[in-house]
Design an enzyme around this catalytic site. Structure first.
Site, PDB file in Angstrom:
ATOM      1  N   ASP A  45      10.471   3.114  13.065  1.00  0.00           N
ATOM      2  CA  ASP A  45      11.828   2.860  13.554  1.00  0.00           C
ATOM      3  C   ASP A  45      11.919   1.456  14.136  1.00  0.00           C
ATOM      4  O   ASP A  45      11.207   1.116  15.079  1.00  0.00           O
ATOM      5  CB  ASP A  45      12.187   3.887  14.638  1.00  0.00           C
ATOM      6  CG  ASP A  45      13.567   3.663  15.226  1.00  0.00           C
ATOM      7  OD1 ASP A  45      14.501   4.356  14.792  1.00  0.00           O
ATOM      8  OD2 ASP A  45      13.717   2.789  16.108  1.00  0.00           O
ATOM      9  N   TYR A  50      15.788  -6.163  17.339  1.00  0.00           N
ATOM     10  CA  TYR A  50      14.403  -6.275  17.796  1.00  0.00           C
ATOM     11  C   TYR A  50      13.741  -7.547  17.275  1.00  0.00           C
ATOM     12  O   TYR A  50      12.731  -7.987  17.831  1.00  0.00           O
ATOM     13  CB  TYR A  50      13.566  -5.070  17.343  1.00  0.00           C
ATOM     14  CG  TYR A  50      14.001  -3.718  17.831  1.00  0.00           C
ATOM     15  CD1 TYR A  50      15.000  -3.572  18.804  1.00  0.00           C
ATOM     16  CD2 TYR A  50      13.428  -2.565  17.316  1.00  0.00           C
ATOM     17  CE1 TYR A  50      15.401  -2.313  19.221  1.00  0.00           C
ATOM     18  CE2 TYR A  50      13.816  -1.306  17.733  1.00  0.00           C
ATOM     19  CZ  TYR A  50      14.812  -1.188  18.681  1.00  0.00           C
ATOM     20  OH  TYR A  50      15.200   0.066  19.086  1.00  0.00           O
ATOM     21  N   LYS A  75      18.672  -0.476  12.397  1.00  0.00           N
ATOM     22  CA  LYS A  75      19.956  -0.274  13.075  1.00  0.00           C
ATOM     23  C   LYS A  75      20.833  -1.514  12.993  1.00  0.00           C
ATOM     24  O   LYS A  75      20.335  -2.645  13.035  1.00  0.00           O
ATOM     25  CB  LYS A  75      19.721   0.092  14.551  1.00  0.00           C
ATOM     26  CG  LYS A  75      18.710   1.210  14.760  1.00  0.00           C
ATOM     27  CD  LYS A  75      18.499   1.515  16.230  1.00  0.00           C
ATOM     28  CE  LYS A  75      17.246   2.349  16.436  1.00  0.00           C
ATOM     29  NZ  LYS A  75      16.013   1.560  16.343  1.00  0.00           N
ATOM     30  N   HIS A 108      23.881   0.973  16.111  1.00  0.00           N
ATOM     31  CA  HIS A 108      22.991   0.938  17.275  1.00  0.00           C
ATOM     32  C   HIS A 108      23.676   1.386  18.564  1.00  0.00           C
ATOM     33  O   HIS A 108      23.082   2.099  19.385  1.00  0.00           O
ATOM     34  CB  HIS A 108      22.434  -0.484  17.426  1.00  0.00           C
ATOM     35  CG  HIS A 108      21.127  -0.545  18.153  1.00  0.00           C
ATOM     36  ND1 HIS A 108      20.184  -1.522  17.924  1.00  0.00           N
ATOM     37  CD2 HIS A 108      20.580   0.256  19.107  1.00  0.00           C
ATOM     38  CE1 HIS A 108      19.138  -1.317  18.701  1.00  0.00           C
ATOM     39  NE2 HIS A 108      19.359  -0.249  19.433  1.00  0.00           N
ATOM     40  N   VAL A 232       1.459  -0.559  21.514  1.00  0.00           N
ATOM     41  CA  VAL A 232       0.753  -1.544  20.690  1.00  0.00           C
ATOM     42  C   VAL A 232      -0.757  -1.370  20.814  1.00  0.00           C
ATOM     43  O   VAL A 232      -1.520  -2.133  20.225  1.00  0.00           O
ATOM     44  CB  VAL A 232       1.154  -2.994  21.071  1.00  0.00           C
ATOM     45  CG1 VAL A 232       2.622  -3.242  20.751  1.00  0.00           C
ATOM     46  CG2 VAL A 232       0.864  -3.283  22.533  1.00  0.00           C
TER      47      VAL A 232
END
Length: 273
Positions: A45, A50, A75, A108, A232
């Site tokens: 996603d 981003y 989005k 979004h 991460v």
């Protein structure tokens, strides 16, 4: 590891647990998504805002996984709302990802003061009709936004991706989703860590030997939510997927339900424009 799927209102199946890349810099995204795919995630996603769609695309291309095994969501950003602008933004996202179609495309935010989400939705419906997206949805829509959208929509959104965690359980919105066949997808499922010390959560972690994060993710899954935790760190990425070998009792689900306290980590959709 095989992740269970949830069937959307058009028959498409989405993995119930996916991998989110919110706030991951583009140059770090490829490694993070590569680690997620190696761990067994198949749903990724991202979002135009981003700034890491290209990083996601690089990881997908390098993975060697068949496209049919992947479920990719992005989005539409607020500045790109409107019918024509939505179509252009979709093309840009698809190019950045290096794909020929998307599995799920979301508006979004409703940005109600701009009042363009119905025009944007018409464009999303066109993309669905053309087969360029397998499923269409929204994000951060409240019941009033959804009712207004449904007044003129040809497609009922398949998904509404919302902030959802033990501190913000959104019962009214989830009930609206259930009534209209809209799947609830949770972003910020761990409230950026703010719910991990909740007594109900830590007690279950003690009983099961699982981490607090795993307990919260399991709570989401048992509610039927689709969930997209982000990390991460390869070890944490793997740990977040290791939530299918234990079950919360009815009493434990009820105890977590008692943690609701209107705790938002992001903006309120009625006021974010």
């Amino acid at each position: 590891m095989t992740v269970p799927t949830v069937k959307l209102n058009n028959g498409v199946e989405i993995p119930q647990l996916g991998f989110g890349v919110f706030q991951v810099p583009d140059q770090e995204t490829t490694a993070a998504v590569t680690a997620a795919l190696a761990a067994g995630y198949r749903s990724i996603d991202t979002a135009a805002i981003y700034g890491n769609e290209a990083g996601v695309g690089r990881a997908l291309a390098a993975s060697g996984l068949p496209r049919g095994e992947l479920f990719v969501t992005t989005k539409l950003w607020n500045a790109d709302q409107g019918y024509d602008a939505t179509l252009r933004a979709f093309d840009a996202s698809l190019a950045a990802l290096g794909l020929d179609h998307l599995d799920l495309y979301l508006i979004h935010w409703p940005t109600p003061a701009r009042d363009l989400y119905r025009d944007s939705w018409r464009a999303v419906e066109r993309l669905a009709a053309e087969g360029r997206i397998r499923a269409a949805g929204v994000s951060n829509f409240q019941p009033a936004h959804l009712r207004r959208l449904l007044d003129t929509a040809e497609l009922v959104p398949a998904v509404n991706q919302i902030e959802l965690h033990p501190g913000l359980q959104q019962a009214e919105l989830r009930a609206f989703h259930a009534e209209h066949g809209i799947v609830t997808e949770a972003w910020s499922p761990l409230a950026q860590g703010a719910v991990l010390a909740d007594p109900a959560v830590t007690a279950i972690a003690d009983r099961t030997g699982k981490s607090a994060a795993q307990v919260v993710l399991r709570w989401h899954l048992q509610l039927g939510n689709v969930v997209i935790p982000k990390s991460v760190t390869p070890a944490r990425i793997r740990q977040n997927l290791d939530v299918f070998d234990f079950t919360l009792t009815g009493d434990e689900m009820a105890a977590i339900a008692g943690s609701d306290r209107d705790l938002r980590t992001g903006p309120h959709p009625d006021r974010f424009n």
